[in-house]
Write a protein that holds these residues in place. Structure first.
Motif, PDB file in Angstrom:
ATOM      1  N   TYR A  49       0.739  -1.121   0.182  1.00  0.00           N
ATOM      2  CA  TYR A  49       0.164  -0.122  -0.148  1.00  0.00           C
ATOM      3  C   TYR A  49       0.857   1.239  -0.141  1.00  0.00           C
ATOM      4  O   TYR A  49       0.413   2.035  -0.699  1.00  0.00           O
ATOM      5  N   LEU A  50       1.991   1.304   0.759  1.00  0.00           N
ATOM      6  CA  LEU A  50       2.591   2.514   1.224  1.00  0.00           C
ATOM      7  C   LEU A  50       3.874   2.656   0.369  1.00  0.00           C
ATOM      8  O   LEU A  50       4.745   3.367   0.351  1.00  0.00           O
ATOM      9  N   SER A 210      -4.079  -2.334   8.719  1.00  0.00           N
ATOM     10  CA  SER A 210      -2.482  -1.677   9.396  1.00  0.00           C
ATOM     11  C   SER A 210      -1.907  -0.968   8.158  1.00  0.00           C
ATOM     12  O   SER A 210      -1.643  -1.462   7.290  1.00  0.00           O
ATOM     13  N   GLY A 211      -1.551   0.190   8.492  1.00  0.00           N
ATOM     14  CA  GLY A 211      -0.834   1.333   7.924  1.00  0.00           C
ATOM     15  C   GLY A 211      -1.875   2.236   6.709  1.00  0.00           C
ATOM     16  O   GLY A 211      -1.388   2.763   6.025  1.00  0.00           O
ATOM     17  N   VAL A 212      -2.864   1.828   6.806  1.00  0.00           N
ATOM     18  CA  VAL A 212      -4.078   2.385   5.785  1.00  0.00           C
ATOM     19  C   VAL A 212      -4.851   3.134   6.671  1.00  0.00           C
ATOM     20  O   VAL A 212      -5.212   4.350   6.340  1.00  0.00           O
ATOM     21  N   ASN A 216      -1.795   7.745  11.590  1.00  0.00           N
ATOM     22  CA  ASN A 216      -0.567   7.146  11.247  1.00  0.00           C
ATOM     23  C   ASN A 216      -0.488   5.417  10.849  1.00  0.00           C
ATOM     24  O   ASN A 216       0.449   4.934  10.788  1.00  0.00           O
ATOM     25  N   GLY A 217      -1.709   5.020  10.412  1.00  0.00           N
ATOM     26  CA  GLY A 217      -2.107   3.815   9.954  1.00  0.00           C
ATOM     27  C   GLY A 217      -2.057   2.659  11.115  1.00  0.00           C
ATOM     28  O   GLY A 217      -1.739   1.444  11.096  1.00  0.00           O
ATOM     29  N   HIS A 223      -8.986   3.977  14.084  1.00  0.00           N
ATOM     30  CA  HIS A 223      -9.835   4.914  13.071  1.00  0.00           C
ATOM     31  C   HIS A 223     -11.078   5.276  13.662  1.00  0.00           C
ATOM     32  O   HIS A 223     -11.717   6.198  13.459  1.00  0.00           O
ATOM     33  N   ALA A 240       0.941  -3.445   4.137  1.00  0.00           N
ATOM     34  CA  ALA A 240       1.397  -1.911   4.142  1.00  0.00           C
ATOM     35  C   ALA A 240       2.581  -1.594   4.680  1.00  0.00           C
ATOM     36  O   ALA A 240       3.503  -0.702   4.493  1.00  0.00           O
ATOM     37  N   LEU A 286       5.792   5.087   9.356  1.00  0.00           N
ATOM     38  CA  LEU A 286       4.591   5.749   9.763  1.00  0.00           C
ATOM     39  C   LEU A 286       4.285   6.652  10.448  1.00  0.00           C
ATOM     40  O   LEU A 286       3.431   7.669  10.068  1.00  0.00           O
ATOM     41  N   ILE A 293       0.360   8.108   3.427  1.00  0.00           N
ATOM     42  CA  ILE A 293      -0.836   7.467   3.780  1.00  0.00           C
ATOM     43  C   ILE A 293      -2.049   8.524   3.046  1.00  0.00           C
ATOM     44  O   ILE A 293      -2.926   8.035   2.265  1.00  0.00           O
ATOM     45  N   THR A 319     -12.058   1.394   0.715  1.00  0.00           N
ATOM     46  CA  THR A 319     -10.912   1.358   1.113  1.00  0.00           C
ATOM     47  C   THR A 319      -9.789   1.354  -0.209  1.00  0.00           C
ATOM     48  O   THR A 319     -10.592   1.199  -1.422  1.00  0.00           O
TER      49      THR A 319
END
Length: 391
Positions: A49-50, A210-212, A216-217, A223, A240, A286, A293, A319
């Motif tokens: 992802y990142l 995680s990370g998304v 900071n993920g 969230h 991620a 992160l 992100i 997502t």
């Protein structure tokens, strides 16, 4: 060799139906574009992802750790395979996740198996969303606990399961935070409220959060501002985070218990120094580079809007996981093949990974993409989709 004729028969049937898929070797690093069979393709199937798999800080941390500590550890954690860096990383990860403790295992799959097979007995019951990840399903198969399956993200169905299981010692509700094939987010605040109402434990698999998601993920728990209200968080260090492994974030008591009772932990050699150091560096990235992100989500919104405008069915994704739902298994793979022909690597997903009739090409954008690359991908989707009469 004689004896596997029944397997060969099934494989031949898969080939006849167009659902047999060979492994596809990638000949480059895992970037926005990858090289396959000597051809550069836009990568839309990776969980990177990142873009951390190639982040300079992670690569340097891995090289330094291998140089100083060696290529491997030579033992399981409980005998001679716990290096100081393993404990240091778990302490850092616990602070990041806002939990008392964490425990790192070889994969997210084994983390789910360790929790479900170790913490529950025949006196307990596990209550699981019907679309939870295969690692949760297999973990449930390993436990002697009773099991209840509730309809996907259906709070009424979950409450009925909670009401009908009040005689068990413990009830553990398990849900993915983000569902890997559809990209939708579990209604975690409502699930937590139901668990608190009926005095049940809750476990969230945050592999794709995680990370998304979260600050900071940190994941779906952060969230939704539910820190301290979810008993167990399981996640991966292979998506991620960009490296390898899985983690369990919970109380110190859960960590200590799993060290003594978690068979995947007890009987697997610990992570090599390069893996542990790179994972630790990823947490720092992160915290220190939140723009990654932000870029991921900007790309996500752009690509989703483009697919929708073209007329593709992208389901209910919230997502970066965006399915292009085709329905027919063979046609989904045909779409994947056409996309590859037009410069896009996006894998088809069919039964048994998803239900029959819901085959799709699953796409995942990353922070490494830009709008120029995504426009190229959308052009390929438009051309392939029209040729196959999908749009």
């Amino acid at each position: 060799m004689k004896g596997f004729e029944y397997i060969e028969e099934e494989l031949n049937q898969m080939k006849a139906e167009g659902t047999f898929r060979p492994l596809i070797p990638i000949e480059s690093d895992q970037g926005a574009k990858v090289t396959i069979e000597g051809k550069e393709l836009i990568q839309l199937s990776s969980n990177n992802y990142l873009g951390l798999t190639t982040h300079p800080r992670l690569k340097l941390a891995a090289v330094r750790a291998a140089d100083e500590y060696g290529a491997g550890t030579g033992s399981v954690r409980t005998i001679a395979g716990t290096f100081s860096m393993h404990n240091d990383f778990e302490e850092k990860l616990a602070e990041f996740k806002h939990t008392e403790a964490t425990l790192v295992l070889q994969s997210g799959f084994t983390a789910n198996q360790a929790v479900l097979a170790s913490l529950l007995t025949k006196e307990d019951v596990v209550i699981s969303d019907e679309l939870n990840h295969a690692s949760i399903i297999d973990g449930i198969r390993l436990t002697k606990a009773a099991r209840k399956i509730y309809k996907h993200v259906d709070l009424k169905s979950l409450e009925e399961a909670l009401q009908s299981t009040q005689d068990y010692r413990k009830r553990l509700v398990v849900t993915d935070g983000v569902f890997s094939m559809d990209g939708n987010i579990a209604p975690l605040p409502e699930i937590v409220e139901l668990c608190e109402k009926y005095d049940a434990l809750i476990m969230v698999d945050d592999a794709h959060a995680s990370g998304v998601l979260g600050r900071n993920g940190r994941g779906t728990v952060d969230h939704f501002d539910l820190n301290g209200r979810v008993h167990i968080q399981v996640g991966t260090l292979s998506k991620a985070v960009g490296v390898l492994g899985g983690y369990i974030a919970s109380t110190q008591a859960v960590r200590d218990y799993l060290i003594h009772k978690g068979r995947p932990f007890l009987f697997s050699t610990s992570h090599p120094p390069a893996v542990t150091a790179a994972c630790s560096e990823a947490v720092d990235v992160l915290l220190e580079e939140p723009e990654l992100i932000e870029q991921l989500w900007e790309n996500t919104r752009y690509f989703k809007a483009g697919l929708t405008k073209l007329g593709f069915d992208t389901g209910h994704s919230d997502t970066p996981i965006t399915p292009v739902i085709v329905g027919d298994e063979a046609k989904a793979h045909q779409l994947s093949d056409k996309l590859k022909e037009y410069g896009v690597f996006a894998q088809g997903i069919a039964f048994p990974t998803v239900a029959k009739g819901l085959a799709r090409v699953r796409t995942i954008v990353t922070a490494q993409h830009n709008q120029t690359i995504l426009d190229e991908a959308l052009t390929a989707f438009e051309k392939a989709g029209k040729e196959l009469n999908i749009i």
